[in-house]
Each structure stands twice: as structure tokens, then as C-alpha cells.
Design an enzyme around this catalytic site. Structure first.
Site, PDB file in Angstrom:
ATOM      1  N   LYS A 172     -18.344  -3.624  -4.514  1.00  0.00           N
ATOM      2  CA  LYS A 172     -18.288  -3.899  -5.843  1.00  0.00           C
ATOM      3  C   LYS A 172     -19.289  -5.315  -6.761  1.00  0.00           C
ATOM      4  O   LYS A 172     -20.098  -5.662  -7.188  1.00  0.00           O
ATOM      5  CB  LYS A 172     -17.315  -4.153  -6.664  1.00  0.00           C
ATOM      6  CG  LYS A 172     -16.752  -4.224  -7.981  1.00  0.00           C
ATOM      7  CD  LYS A 172     -16.081  -3.725  -8.219  1.00  0.00           C
ATOM      8  CE  LYS A 172     -15.276  -4.724  -9.310  1.00  0.00           C
ATOM      9  NZ  LYS A 172     -13.710  -3.835  -9.914  1.00  0.00           N
ATOM     10  N   GLU A 190     -18.734  -9.897   4.306  1.00  0.00           N
ATOM     11  CA  GLU A 190     -18.936  -9.055   5.527  1.00  0.00           C
ATOM     12  C   GLU A 190     -19.949  -8.069   5.526  1.00  0.00           C
ATOM     13  O   GLU A 190     -20.450  -7.967   6.058  1.00  0.00           O
ATOM     14  CB  GLU A 190     -17.472  -8.278   5.912  1.00  0.00           C
ATOM     15  CG  GLU A 190     -16.162  -9.455   6.646  1.00  0.00           C
ATOM     16  CD  GLU A 190     -15.861  -9.858   4.990  1.00  0.00           C
ATOM     17  OE1 GLU A 190     -15.976 -10.027   4.468  1.00  0.00           O
ATOM     18  OE2 GLU A 190     -14.166 -10.870   5.351  1.00  0.00           O
ATOM     19  N   GLY A 239     -11.145  -2.512  -6.471  1.00  0.00           N
ATOM     20  CA  GLY A 239     -11.228  -1.761  -5.689  1.00  0.00           C
ATOM     21  C   GLY A 239     -10.425  -0.812  -4.797  1.00  0.00           C
ATOM     22  O   GLY A 239     -11.557   0.242  -3.977  1.00  0.00           O
ATOM     23  N   ARG A 240      -9.361  -0.816  -4.087  1.00  0.00           N
ATOM     24  CA  ARG A 240      -9.092  -0.025  -3.929  1.00  0.00           C
ATOM     25  C   ARG A 240      -8.636   1.030  -4.562  1.00  0.00           C
ATOM     26  O   ARG A 240      -8.241   1.851  -4.115  1.00  0.00           O
ATOM     27  CB  ARG A 240      -7.245  -0.132  -3.719  1.00  0.00           C
ATOM     28  CG  ARG A 240      -6.748  -0.958  -4.744  1.00  0.00           C
ATOM     29  CD  ARG A 240      -5.650  -2.232  -4.151  1.00  0.00           C
ATOM     30  NE  ARG A 240      -5.021  -2.846  -4.465  1.00  0.00           N
ATOM     31  CZ  ARG A 240      -5.631  -3.917  -5.416  1.00  0.00           C
ATOM     32  NH1 ARG A 240      -6.583  -4.420  -5.324  1.00  0.00           N
ATOM     33  NH2 ARG A 240      -4.935  -5.015  -6.865  1.00  0.00           N
ATOM     34  N   GLU A 277      -1.769  -4.079  -1.312  1.00  0.00           N
ATOM     35  CA  GLU A 277      -2.245  -4.852  -2.394  1.00  0.00           C
ATOM     36  C   GLU A 277      -2.610  -4.877  -3.354  1.00  0.00           C
ATOM     37  O   GLU A 277      -2.313  -6.286  -3.932  1.00  0.00           O
ATOM     38  CB  GLU A 277      -4.191  -4.639  -1.890  1.00  0.00           C
ATOM     39  CG  GLU A 277      -4.877  -6.173  -1.740  1.00  0.00           C
ATOM     40  CD  GLU A 277      -6.720  -5.710  -1.744  1.00  0.00           C
ATOM     41  OE1 GLU A 277      -6.596  -6.600  -0.704  1.00  0.00           O
ATOM     42  OE2 GLU A 277      -7.037  -5.060  -1.874  1.00  0.00           O
ATOM     43  N   HIS A 284       6.315  10.918  19.854  1.00  0.00           N
ATOM     44  CA  HIS A 284       6.534   9.702  21.462  1.00  0.00           C
ATOM     45  C   HIS A 284       5.825   8.313  21.464  1.00  0.00           C
ATOM     46  O   HIS A 284       5.943   8.044  22.358  1.00  0.00           O
ATOM     47  CB  HIS A 284       5.011  10.258  22.068  1.00  0.00           C
ATOM     48  CG  HIS A 284       5.362  11.872  22.266  1.00  0.00           C
ATOM     49  ND1 HIS A 284       6.131  12.750  23.320  1.00  0.00           N
ATOM     50  CD2 HIS A 284       5.233  13.037  20.659  1.00  0.00           C
ATOM     51  CE1 HIS A 284       5.919  14.315  23.380  1.00  0.00           C
ATOM     52  NE2 HIS A 284       5.451  13.943  21.738  1.00  0.00           N
ATOM     53  N   LYS A 321     -10.182 -17.282   2.334  1.00  0.00           N
ATOM     54  CA  LYS A 321     -11.852 -16.966   2.703  1.00  0.00           C
ATOM     55  C   LYS A 321     -12.279 -17.891   2.294  1.00  0.00           C
ATOM     56  O   LYS A 321     -13.175 -18.385   2.461  1.00  0.00           O
ATOM     57  CB  LYS A 321     -12.163 -16.249   1.173  1.00  0.00           C
ATOM     58  CG  LYS A 321     -12.311 -14.392   1.433  1.00  0.00           C
ATOM     59  CD  LYS A 321     -12.730 -13.484   0.219  1.00  0.00           C
ATOM     60  CE  LYS A 321     -12.339 -12.754  -0.197  1.00  0.00           C
ATOM     61  NZ  LYS A 321     -12.610 -12.032  -1.730  1.00  0.00           N
TER      62      LYS A 321
HETATM   63  C1  G6Q Z   1      -9.419  -3.958  -3.512  1.00  0.00           C
HETATM   64  C2  G6Q Z   1     -10.138  -5.045  -3.583  1.00  0.00           C
HETATM   65  C3  G6Q Z   1     -10.615  -5.443  -2.002  1.00  0.00           C
HETATM   66  C4  G6Q Z   1     -12.097  -4.852  -1.935  1.00  0.00           C
HETATM   67  C5  G6Q Z   1     -12.828  -5.979  -1.432  1.00  0.00           C
HETATM   68  C6  G6Q Z   1     -14.597  -5.977  -1.236  1.00  0.00           C
HETATM   69  O1  G6Q Z   1      -8.930  -3.749  -4.742  1.00  0.00           O
HETATM   70  O2  G6Q Z   1     -10.198  -5.646  -4.193  1.00  0.00           O
HETATM   71  O3  G6Q Z   1     -10.338  -4.526  -1.066  1.00  0.00           O
HETATM   72  O4  G6Q Z   1     -12.591  -4.031  -2.840  1.00  0.00           O
HETATM   73  O5  G6Q Z   1     -12.868  -7.536  -0.944  1.00  0.00           O
HETATM   74  O6  G6Q Z   1     -15.158  -5.654  -2.733  1.00  0.00           O
HETATM   75  P1  G6Q Z   1     -16.831  -5.633  -2.422  1.00  0.00           P
HETATM   76  O7  G6Q Z   1     -16.540  -4.517  -2.392  1.00  0.00           O
HETATM   77  O8  G6Q Z   1     -17.164  -6.135  -3.898  1.00  0.00           O
HETATM   78  O9  G6Q Z   1     -17.735  -6.056  -1.234  1.00  0.00           O
END
Ligand code: G6Q
Length: 546
Positions: free
Chosen positions: A211, A217, A272-273, A358, A390, A510
Site C-alpha cells: 500500500k 521487508e 491493509g488487513r 491487529e 492430536h 520498526k
Molecule cells: C494491516 C497493516 C499492515 C500492512 C503491512 C504492509 O492492516 O497496515 O499489516 O498491511 O505493514 O504494508 P504495506 O502494504 O504498506 O507494505
């Protein structure tokens, strides 16, 4: 419990009525509730949007839901739902609308954000995604050397990874088997190396999903992907044929070297989620094709409409959310286990962990009050059945804790094979039955078990569960299942008075990591000014890794 501040949810009379009811229920056993009411198992069920949900094995009496519904009303759930669908900026700390429901709104529907109808924008992107997916899937999109794409690698993390992986795994049975899919998220180089070791760069497409397009990462992995590609193909022009981006940040996408013509956008009102059905679902659409992706969206939308319009007492996400609050806040459960009896849902618990924890792992209310008088978001965890049986089910059956469970199963298997499916489903029903009713000491004795072993072989029961069933794990069913949990999470957040749509808790680590990176990489001994433990760990690592 500390004294309740007057602005606390716990000070509401409706809250106190629920709390008093929970206390009065004491250890009322599910055995007694079922014995007293022959119709319970048939009455405490809900059918909506292809989902059949049995909540009769929850520890509730005839009074519980009416009291919880009154609490929901007092917490303004109706107003919050209406505000979300109306595009109001209900994510107040970030001053953002929360409109994932617009991602699955059919063409012609109108959803306004800042006075602008976002539905045409959503469909414009979906149309571009569909055209691109058709090119890749038909082989008309050629890689730099003229060969068609055979492998798709999604690079993203968190919300830009967990949804796409979960959906790909869940819908593998309807995916194009000619294409190989890989998902890279971890900054650990092993993730990249293992995901790409057997792929041919000339036939590989990278989908960089971010996003913000600034995530450490993802950017690190994306740069490694570019090097990996160019090491074989040489020409930097190859990037245009082998990289596409999913992002809201066109400037960073083009700074990375991806043509923004190959960028699929979304908007700041998609968290994001909550984004697996936005352009972040590009890998999903590449796997299952635009038509089935549309079916998945229809499944989401069906639950959206159900959530928006159905009276709360028959509203699936509302009831599911209220039961989570009941178990967590009023009955004291710390965790909820999600137990899908379908191998294709093996990543569903991981996906739900982010969605739930989250979103609702918060200790401050929307108006800034620190919550010290009730528990909020529970820990979600789980594994597909029957494997968990199990392993950790022992603790659920006979441990000292109460762990409410969501069992998820399907009437028909995507891979019918002899008796397998009946055996699988027999286990769903058996586990829920065993958890609820247990096995008394007298029953154990009657089997002739020696007295010394009776306590060990007794099952206390009274362990609550909900069973969620659907006919088949189709794209549509998956969409409905995910939307059920999304809106359940929203309902829970509303009762706790928290914001389910920000995630400040991921920031501190971070920032600290950024400070430590140069200390690990420095050629000369750095001056360390952390605590003594962190300093010592850094020194140990520097020595051991050199
Ligand atoms: C979700 C969070 C988080 C996000 C990641 C990746 O709700 O905001 O998990 O999706 O940190 O972020 P980017 O899509 O910006 O790389």
C-alpha cells in the site's frame, strides 16, 4: 477490576446487566441448558448467505443475547455500522473512512467518500486487473525474452501478504494449475531464496504488493527480485515485463522502476488487513481468474448487505461478535481457537490472527481513555482439523482454561476420496459434542475405570463452541466467511469502544530496528547506548556473525 471511570463502557447500566447476568450464570453447564430445552440445538442456529451457523453450544441462556443486544445498542453499533457504510471517517485517529465494503459493491451502487462515489473507481481497477489477468493466463503477455509467464511471485507483508496467501491456498482447487504461485513476505533471505530457487526468471512475474511502497521487508525483497531477474536477463528493460505493482503510492512505484501503467491502485480508505479483495488480490485473481474473483466479491457483498440490513438478533456478524465479547470480557476467556476442518483453509487462522488481533489488540478507547477495567481483543489461534486433535486439543478438553472454539466445515469436499470426508466431518461434530458435554466421573466409573484414574479420564465439558458450515469451499463461500469475521471484529471493537482500524503498536519495533541496523553493519565497533541486555546481544551477534 479497578474503579470504573464514568466514561468507561463498563459504567453503562447495560454493561453491568450483562456482567451481573454472567456472574449469576456461574458455572451453569451446557449439559443442563440442553437438558432443559429440547429445541435448543435447532433454535440457536442461523442461516444466512450460504452459511449455517450453530451457536447452541455457547454458554448462553435465553437472557444472554437480549442483554448483549441491549448493550450493542447502548454502544451505538447501529450508528457505527451506518457511519461506516456512509463513508464517514470512523477511523478517527487516522482521520480516514473505512470502506472495504465498497471493494465488493456491485456496479451501479453508490458509496460516497468525501462526496465522491468510489464504486466506479473500484470497478475501473477491477476491469484493469481482469484484463491483465486474462493476458497472463492466456499467455499473450510475454516476458522479456518472448516466453509466457509460468510463475507468479507475490512480494508483500502483513495485509499485503496474508490475505493473498490464504485465498490462494483456500482456492487452489479452482486455480490455474499451469501457473506456479509463490508468496514472499519475510525479510529473512531464506524466504526469497527458497521461493525462487526453482523458478526461471524469463517466465516469472513479480507482483510487488505494498500500500505504502515504503515497507522495509517488501522493498528489500523487491530489490533482491530485481537483481535476481537481471542477473539472468541482463537488460534493465526486462523489469517492465516482469514486475507489476499494487499500491497507493505511484511516486514510489515509479522510483523503484515499475511503469505506473503496470500499477494497480487502491485507496487510503482500505486498511491493509481489509484489502484482500482490492488490487492486493491480484495474485488471487491471477490464480482463479476474473470470473471466480467476482464470485468471491459477491460472497463478501452478500454478508455486507446482511450485516447492514438484518435486525441484530438475526444478524450473523453481530451475533458472532457479541459472543466473542461475551466469552472474552464477561466469561474471562483469553483466547479463541479457530479450527477449520478443511486442508485448503490451512492459512485461515494466520489470516484471522492479523484481522482480529491487529484490529482489536487495543488498550485505549476511541476517545483516548486507557482501558483498565475490562479485557479487549482475545488471542486468536488455530490449526486445521484433524491435526490439532492430536496436538493441542488436550488442553482445550482437560486444561484449566476455557477456550471457546469456532469449528468450520463443509458439506462437500473439493476432493472426494473414499470415506475421508465423512471421517473428517464426524470429527467436527464429535469434538464440539465432547467439548460441550464432556464425560462425568460417574460415566467413567461405570466403565470400570479404577478410582485412581477417574479424575484423569473425566472430561468437565461446558467448553463453548460455534460451528460454521457451508456447502462447499467456493470463492463465494470464502468471501462470505471472511466478511463474517471482518464485521464480527468491527462489532467487537464497537462494544469495547476501540478503533479497529489503526495499528500504532507495530511502529516502535520498526523504529528501533532502524537504529540497530547500522550498529550491526558498522565496520568499526559502534558506541552502543541501549539497555545492557540489548547492548550485549548486539555485541554477541557482531562477534558471532563475523
Ligand atoms: C494491516 C497493516 C499492515 C500492512 C503491512 C504492509 O492492516 O497496515 O499489516 O498491511 O505493514 O504494508 P504495506 O502494504 O504498506 O507494505
Amino acid at each position: 477490576m479497578t474503579a470504573q471511570s464514568p466514561s468507561s463502557r463498563a459504567a453503562l447500566p447495560q454493561w453491568q446487566h450483562v456482567a451481573a447476568h454472567a456472574a449469576a450464570m456461574g458455572g451453569t453447564h451446557l449439559r443442563d441448558l440442553f437438558a432443559a430445552d429440547a429445541g435448543r440445538g435447532e433454535r440457536l442456529v442461523l442461516d444466512a448467505c450460504g452459511l449455517h451457523v450453530d451457536y447452541s453450544k455457547q454458554r448462553i441462556t435465553g437472557e444472554t443475547l437480549p442483554l448483549l443486544l441491549k448493550l450493542a445498542e447502548a454502544c451505538g453499533l447501529r450508528q457505527r455500522i451506518d457511519a461506516m457504510f456512509a463513508g464517514e471517517k470512523i477511523n478517527t485517529p487516522e482521520h480516514r473512512a473505512v470502506l472495504h465494503v465498497a471493494l465488493r459493491a456491485p456496479q451501479g451502487e453508490k458509496i460516497l467518500c468525501d462526496g465522491h462515489d468510489v464504486v466506479p473507481d473500484v470497478h475501473e481497477v477491477l476491469g484493469r486487473m481482469a484484463a491483465f489477468c486474462r493476458q497472463i493466463r492466456s499467455g499473450t503477455w510475454k516476458g522479456h525474452t518472448g516466453r509466457p509467464i509460468r510463475a507468479v511471485v507475490n512480494i508483500g507483508i502483513g495485509g499485503s501478504d496474508l490475505g493473498p496467501v490464504m485465498a490462494y491456498e483456500a482456492l487452489r482447487h479452482v486455480a490455474d494449475r499451469q501457473l506456479t504461485f509463490r508468496f514472499i513476505s519475510n525479510v529473512d533471505g531464506t524466504d526469497f531464496v527458497e521461493a525462487t530457487r526453482d523458478l526461471d526468471p524469463a517466465e516469472t512475474l513479480f507482483v510487488i504488493s505494498s500500500k505504502t511502497f515504503t515497507t522495509l521487508e517488501t522493498l528489500t525483497n523487491a530489490h533482491s527480485a530485481r537483481e535476481w531477474l537481471l542477473a539472468k536477463l541482463g537488460d534493465p528493460a526486462a523489469v517492465a515485463r516482469h514486475f507489476v505493482a499494487v499500491s497507493t503510492n505511484a511516486a514510489e512505484v515509479s522510483a523503484f522502476g515499475i511503469d505506473t501503467a503496470n500499477m494497480f491502485g487502491f485507496w487510503d480508505w482500505v486498511g491493509g488487513r481489509y484489502s484482500m479483495d482490492s488490487a492486493i488480490g491480484l495474485a488471487t485473481m491471477l490464480a482463479i481468474g476474473p470470473e471466480l474473483f467476482e464470485e468471491m466479491l459477491a460472497g463478501f457483498h452478500a454478508i455486507d448487505e446482511h450485516f447492514r440490513t438484518t435486525p441484530f438478533e438475526r444478524n450473523l456478524p453481530v451475533l458472532h461478535g457479541l459472543l466473542a465479547v461475551w466469552n472474552t470480557t464477561f466469561l474471562g476467556a483469553h483466547t479463541i481457537a479457530v479450527l477449520p476442518y478443511d486442508q485448503y483453509l490451512k492459512r485461515f487462522p494466520a489470516y484471522l490472527q492479523q484481522l482480529t488481533m491487529e484490529s482489536n489488540g487495543k488498550r485505549v478507547t476511541l476517545d483516548g481513555r486507557v482501558i483498565d477495567d475490562y479485557q479487549t481483543g482475545p488471542i486468536f489461534w488455530g490449526e486445521p482439523g484433524t491435526n490439532g486433535q492430536h496436538s493441542f486439543y488436550q488442553l482445550i478438553h482437560q486444561g484449566t482454561r476455557m477456550i471457546p472454539c469456532d469449528f468450520i466445515g463443509f458439506a462437500q469436499s473439493a476432493n472426494p476420496l473414499g470415506r475421508h470426508h465423512d471421517l473428517l466431518m464426524a470429527n467436527v461434530f464429535a469434538q464440539a459434542e465432547a467439548l460441550a458435554f464432556g464425560k462425568t466421573a460417574d460415566m467413567v466409573r461405570a466403565e470400570g475405570v479404577p478410582e485412581s484414574l477417574v479424575p484423569h479420564k473425566t472430561f468437565p465439558g461446558n467448553k463453548p463452541s460455534t460451528t460454521i458450515l457451508a456447502k462447499q469451499l467456493t470463492p463465494r463461500a470464502l468471501g462470505s466467511l471472511v466478511a463474517l469475521y471482518e464485521h464480527s471484529v468491527f462489532t467487537q471493537g464497537c462494544l469495547w469502544g476501540i478503533n479497529s482500524f489503526d495499528q500504532w503498536g507495530v511502529e516502535l519495533g520498526k523504529v528501533l530496528a532502524k537504529r540497530i541496523v547500522p550498529e550491526l553493519e558498522s565496520a568499526t565497533e559502534p558506541k552502543l547506548e541501549h539497555d545492557s541486555s540489548t547492548n550485549a546481544l548486539i555485541r554477541w551477534y557482531r562477534q558471532a556473525s563475523s
